[in-house]
Every structure is written in C-alpha cells, then in structure tokens.
Design a protein around this motif. Structure first.
Motif, mmCIF file in Angstrom:
data_model
loop_
_atom_site.group_PDB
_atom_site.id
_atom_site.type_symbol
_atom_site.label_atom_id
_atom_site.label_comp_id
_atom_site.label_asym_id
_atom_site.label_seq_id
_atom_site.Cartn_x
_atom_site.Cartn_y
_atom_site.Cartn_z
ATOM 1 N N UNK A 30 0.973 -1.076 0.157
ATOM 2 C CA UNK A 30 -0.322 0.285 0.165
ATOM 3 C C UNK A 30 0.850 1.376 0.065
ATOM 4 N N UNK A 31 1.600 1.056 0.902
ATOM 5 C CA UNK A 31 3.159 2.581 0.794
ATOM 6 C C UNK A 31 3.137 3.554 -0.603
ATOM 7 N N UNK A 32 3.888 1.707 -1.434
ATOM 8 C CA UNK A 32 4.535 1.246 -2.528
ATOM 9 C C UNK A 32 3.426 2.322 -3.559
ATOM 10 N N UNK A 33 2.166 1.405 -3.667
ATOM 11 C CA UNK A 33 1.317 2.242 -4.340
ATOM 12 C C UNK A 33 1.702 3.979 -4.230
ATOM 13 N N UNK A 34 1.296 4.098 -3.072
ATOM 14 C CA UNK A 34 0.798 5.960 -2.702
ATOM 15 C C UNK A 34 1.588 6.413 -3.061
ATOM 16 N N UNK A 35 3.259 6.306 -2.774
ATOM 17 C CA UNK A 35 4.354 7.347 -2.963
ATOM 18 C C UNK A 35 4.932 7.138 -4.074
ATOM 19 N N UNK A 36 4.590 5.395 -4.915
ATOM 20 C CA UNK A 36 5.002 5.728 -6.015
ATOM 21 C C UNK A 36 3.763 5.363 -7.506
ATOM 22 N N UNK A 37 2.883 5.750 -7.061
ATOM 23 C CA UNK A 37 1.414 5.555 -7.755
ATOM 24 C C UNK A 37 1.649 4.149 -8.225
ATOM 25 N N UNK A 38 2.322 3.419 -8.181
ATOM 26 C CA UNK A 38 1.774 1.835 -9.669
ATOM 27 C C UNK A 38 0.824 1.082 -8.905
ATOM 28 N N UNK A 39 -0.022 -0.152 -10.477
ATOM 29 C CA UNK A 39 -0.898 -0.388 -9.980
ATOM 30 C C UNK A 39 -0.822 -1.174 -9.087
ATOM 31 N N UNK A 40 -1.444 -1.890 -8.178
ATOM 32 C CA UNK A 40 -1.277 -3.108 -7.650
ATOM 33 C C UNK A 40 -0.765 -4.281 -7.601
ATOM 34 N N UNK A 41 -1.098 -4.603 -8.963
ATOM 35 C CA UNK A 41 -0.141 -5.639 -9.758
ATOM 36 C C UNK A 41 0.729 -5.680 -9.616
ATOM 37 N N UNK A 42 1.170 -4.203 -9.828
ATOM 38 C CA UNK A 42 2.821 -4.250 -10.963
ATOM 39 C C UNK A 42 3.766 -4.205 -9.183
ATOM 40 N N UNK A 43 2.957 -4.155 -7.893
ATOM 41 C CA UNK A 43 3.499 -3.155 -6.574
ATOM 42 C C UNK A 43 3.186 -5.393 -5.937
ATOM 43 N N UNK A 44 2.356 -5.710 -6.445
ATOM 44 C CA UNK A 44 2.403 -7.239 -6.470
ATOM 45 C C UNK A 44 4.358 -7.812 -6.233
ATOM 46 N N UNK A 45 3.321 -7.917 -8.250
ATOM 47 C CA UNK A 45 5.370 -8.567 -8.838
ATOM 48 C C UNK A 45 6.683 -7.657 -8.231
ATOM 49 N N UNK A 46 6.565 -6.777 -8.086
ATOM 50 C CA UNK A 46 7.953 -6.167 -7.444
ATOM 51 C C UNK A 46 8.360 -6.308 -5.801
ATOM 52 N N UNK A 47 6.950 -6.597 -5.023
ATOM 53 C CA UNK A 47 7.579 -6.957 -3.663
ATOM 54 C C UNK A 47 8.210 -8.580 -3.972
ATOM 55 N N UNK A 48 7.499 -9.514 -4.714
ATOM 56 C CA UNK A 48 7.333 -10.524 -5.285
ATOM 57 C C UNK A 48 9.506 -10.577 -5.709
ATOM 58 N N UNK A 49 9.606 -9.812 -6.544
ATOM 59 C CA UNK A 49 11.093 -9.787 -6.969
ATOM 60 C C UNK A 49 11.272 -9.696 -6.339
ATOM 61 N N UNK A 50 12.150 -8.829 -5.516
ATOM 62 C CA UNK A 50 12.202 -8.229 -4.092
ATOM 63 C C UNK A 50 12.647 -9.195 -2.617
ATOM 64 N N UNK A 51 11.425 -9.961 -2.498
ATOM 65 C CA UNK A 51 11.384 -10.687 -1.631
ATOM 66 C C UNK A 51 11.986 -12.111 -1.922
ATOM 67 N N UNK A 52 12.677 -12.717 -3.005
ATOM 68 C CA UNK A 52 12.874 -13.945 -3.852
ATOM 69 C C UNK A 52 14.515 -13.360 -4.156
ATOM 70 N N UNK A 53 14.854 -12.118 -4.064
ATOM 71 C CA UNK A 53 16.210 -12.165 -3.618
ATOM 72 C C UNK A 53 17.108 -12.365 -2.672
ATOM 73 N N UNK A 54 15.641 -11.739 -1.249
ATOM 74 C CA UNK A 54 16.258 -12.036 -0.029
ATOM 75 C C UNK A 54 17.033 -13.627 0.145
ATOM 76 N N UNK A 55 17.679 -13.370 1.074
ATOM 77 C CA UNK A 55 19.333 -14.511 1.211
ATOM 78 C C UNK A 55 18.859 -15.237 2.221
#
Length: 66
Positions: A41-66
């Motif tokens: 929600x905060x990413x959507x608010x700050x960046x103005x990105x669609x919900x589906x794109x934000x979910x994908x971005x968070x999934x990608x970030x989460x996948x890169x965590x050690x």
C-alpha cells in the motif's frame, strides 16, 4: 523463506526496503512493521504504481532475499 520471517525480523529488513524503495520515509517503514499489505500500500501511495505491479515488485524483492 516465508513472509512471516520478514515480519518477525523487520528491523533487519528495513534497510533493504529503504534501499529498494527510497521514496518510503522512515515513518512509512515503521508503520509497515513487516506487514506485506502495508508495504504494498505504501509503495502504491508513494510511487503511483498499479497494485498488480507492486505485488510483482515485492515478489521479486522477496525472492532476492538471502
């Protein structure tokens, strides 16, 4: 790793979140407190990105965590 681990260790992940999404303020990150829905929600608010794109971005970030 599951999201519960991120939530439980939020203090350790704060820096990585701030690095990935620099427009999030320290207050935003404190309010998120490891909750994925709040992060998205905060990413959507700050960046103005669609919900589906934000979910994908968070999934990608989460996948890169050690």
């Amino acid at each position: 790793m599951d999201w519960n681990r991120v939530e439980g260790n939020w203090k350790q992940f704060k820096g990585q979140v701030k690095e990935q999404w620099g427009k999030l303020t320290d207050d935003d990150i404190d309010q998120i407190a490891g909750r994925r829905d709040q992060l998205e929600g905060k990413i959507q608010e700050r960046y103005g990105i669609a919900k589906d794109q934000v979910r994908e971005d968070v999934d990608n970030w989460f996948g890169r965590l050690p």
